[in-house]
Design a protein around this motif. Structure first.
Motif, short mmCIF file in Angstrom:
data_model
loop_
_atom_site.label_atom_id
_atom_site.label_comp_id
_atom_site.label_asym_id
_atom_site.label_seq_id
_atom_site.Cartn_x
_atom_site.Cartn_y
_atom_site.Cartn_z
N PRO A 1 84.20 68.32 10.03
CA PRO A 1 84.49 67.15 10.86
C PRO A 1 83.30 66.70 11.70
CG PRO A 1 86.32 68.69 10.95
CD PRO A 1 85.22 69.37 10.19
N LYS A 2 83.26 65.42 11.96
CA LYS A 2 82.17 64.86 12.76
C LYS A 2 82.14 65.50 14.13
CE LYS A 2 80.93 60.61 12.56
NZ LYS A 2 80.86 59.13 12.61
N ALA A 3 80.94 65.79 14.61
CA ALA A 3 80.79 66.48 15.89
C ALA A 3 81.46 65.73 17.04
CB ALA A 3 79.31 66.69 16.19
N GLY B 1 100.41 66.52 3.25
CA GLY B 1 99.19 66.31 4.02
C GLY B 1 98.03 65.83 3.18
N ASN B 2 96.87 65.76 3.81
CA ASN B 2 95.66 65.32 3.13
C ASN B 2 95.07 66.44 2.28
OD1 ASN B 2 93.29 63.50 2.76
ND2 ASN B 2 92.23 65.12 3.89
N LEU B 3 95.23 67.69 2.73
CA LEU B 3 94.68 68.84 2.02
C LEU B 3 95.78 69.54 1.21
CD1 LEU B 3 92.39 70.33 4.82
CD2 LEU B 3 91.76 68.72 3.00
N THR B 4 95.36 70.39 0.30
CA THR B 4 96.32 71.07 -0.58
C THR B 4 97.16 72.10 0.16
OG1 THR B 4 96.52 72.60 -2.44
CG2 THR B 4 94.40 72.59 -1.30
N GLU B 5 98.47 71.92 0.12
CA GLU B 5 99.37 72.90 0.72
C GLU B 5 99.42 74.16 -0.15
OE1 GLU B 5 103.67 72.66 2.82
OE2 GLU B 5 103.66 72.21 0.66
N LYS B 6 99.36 73.98 -1.47
CA LYS B 6 99.40 75.12 -2.38
C LYS B 6 98.19 76.03 -2.15
CE LYS B 6 99.41 76.42 -7.27
NZ LYS B 6 99.37 75.94 -8.68
N VAL C 1 94.45 64.25 11.51
CA VAL C 1 95.46 64.15 10.46
C VAL C 1 94.88 64.54 9.10
CG1 VAL C 1 95.08 61.73 9.81
CG2 VAL C 1 97.37 62.71 9.66
N GLN C 2 93.55 64.48 8.99
CA GLN C 2 92.90 64.79 7.72
C GLN C 2 92.88 66.30 7.42
OE1 GLN C 2 89.32 62.75 8.96
NE2 GLN C 2 89.61 61.15 7.39
#
Length: 424
Positions: free
Chosen positions: A163-165, A272-277, A9-10
């Motif tokens: 992301p963590k392995a 979301g968690n990250l920038t959509e723009k 989700v991140q």
């Protein structure tokens, strides 16, 4: 503050919400890209397109490796494209060239969908790494990279903590679910196809963000981007190079990738968690770059302009060691697509023996190519003539060569042709 991402989700959003004002602009760019690529496909005769596709394999290799900091000479790529050499005889850059070309060729034979996307990534990485010498598989810490396996330890790329392995499987499952589904939607055509095209560029960023392999991520991601575009019906004949566009705007490419890494910029920047723009801006940049490359290659293959450049090459550059009629044969192949070898005398107006000699010279240097020792010939694009035939395809380099270098090319081509004829 997240140390290492551990939940898919991140990495949301994975696609641009179709309610955003920018989405309509992105669809317009997708339509323009589809049209530009289709016009190029229609303009190039199939037999010529086959040779051009091989040339583009070399462009993909050169520019994708250039983005990674490895500057090759086009002649090394030409050797990887056309010659069989033992691993022990190859230099590292030649091995990198061969590895990229083999992975690219393998990818062209595959179909992508929601059930195959993850295995495709693993196999592209495996195919690439299998053609590398041991020293190029050794990582900075002295350990060896395993071809075709996701990383098993943590990595940081610049400021980005991947992301963590131990959670990579979950990230890749989500990646395959979303983007694989979009690739299948593309088969419907119309709006679903355009929407899927936009998603391929979002997928390119998110794959780089996940950074699933210890090394080779950039090359694998660009080969995958090409494959995704083909799955969307774009550049199916591989007549233009996405990697060339990305490399020629390398600073922008890296800046837009980094911009889409950022966290959401407040309540108006998606859900979301990250920038959509940031993701939308990367998609815009990617499609504009692709459009530029498709249009650029179309301009290079405008019949009138190409004929003028080819005629100039044979008249001014090669007038001392090749008969003027060589240009007639080459341009006939370019315009008509292919012709029987026995037609050389009729096309040139030369005596049979002389025409065969001119034909042999053109085949020996790669201006004419064939699938079999006695089969029809079509136009080729030898690397030593590209500076004249297709200027600026590679960075400003002088591809015209000395007589000694030309003799070496002819000798290598003769050996390659002999191997081909004997089935070795």
């Amino acid at each position: 503050m997240v140390d290492f991402y551990d939940n898919p989700v991140q990495m949301e959003p994975l696609v641009i919400d179709d309610s955003r004002p920018i989405f309509k602009d992105l669809l317009g760019l997708a339509h323009e890209l589809s049209e530009a690529s289709a016009c190029l496909d229609a303009a190039v005769i199939p037999a010529t397109a086959k040779s051009l596709s091989e040339l583009v394999e070399g462009l993909n290799c050169y520019y994708s490796n250039l983005i990674e900091g490895h500057k090759m000479h086009p002649s090394d790529i030409d050797k990887a494209l056309h010659e069989v050499t033992e691993k022990a005889d190859r230099k590292n850059l030649q091995s990198l060239a061969l590895a990229h070309i083999e992975a690219d060729r393998w990818a062209k034979q595959q179909s992508l969908g929601k059930e195959t996307l993850e295995s495709f990534l693993l196999n592209v990485h495996r195919t690439f790494c299998q053609h590398l010498p041991e020293e190029l598989l050794r990582l900075d810490d002295g350990s060896m990279m395993t071809p075709g396996e996701f990383r098993t330890r943590e990595v940081q790329v610049g400021r980005h903590l991947a992301p963590k392995a131990e959670t990579l499987g979950r990230f890749m499952d989500r990646y395959q679910q979303v983007y694989g589904q979009r690739l299948e939607w593309a088969q419907k055509g119309g709006l679903p196809k355009l929407t899927s095209m936009v998603s391929t560029f979002a997928a390119h960023h998110r794959l780089a963000w996940i950074h699933p392999f210890l090394d080779g991520n950039g090359r694998v991601a660009r080969i995958t981007l090409d494959a995704m575009l083909r799955a969307c019906g774009v550049n199916g004949s591989s007549l233009w190079s996405m990697s060339r566009g990305l490399a020629k705007t390398s600073d922008q490419y890296k800046a837009y990738l980094a911009g889409a890494d950022e966290a959401r910029h407040g309540a108006l920047d998606g859900r979301g968690n990250l920038t959509e723009k940031g993701l939308a801006e990367f998609c815009r940049y990617g499609m504009q770059t692709a459009i530029d490359q498709a249009k650029y290659m179309a301009s290079m293959f405008s019949r009138e302009h190409f004929q003028a450049r080819a005629s100039g090459y044979f008249q001014k550059v090669r007038h001392t060691d090749m008969k003027p009629e060589a240009a007639h044969l080459y341009l006939h192949a370019f315009v008509m697509g292919e012709f029987e070898r026995g037609e050389a005398s009729r096309i040139t107006g030369l005596a049979e023996r002389t025409a065969r000699s001119v034909l042999s010279d053109l085949i020996g240097e790669g201006f004419l190519v064939s699938d079999s020792p006695k089969g029809k010939v079509s136009a080729g694009f030898p690397v030593h003539a590209l500076g004249s035939l297709l200027p600026n395809l590679y960075p400003a380099c002088d591809f015209d060569i000395t007589p000694e270098e030309l003799a070496e090319i002819r000798h290598r081509k003769k050996i390659a042709t002999s191997r081909f004829a004997s089935g070795r």
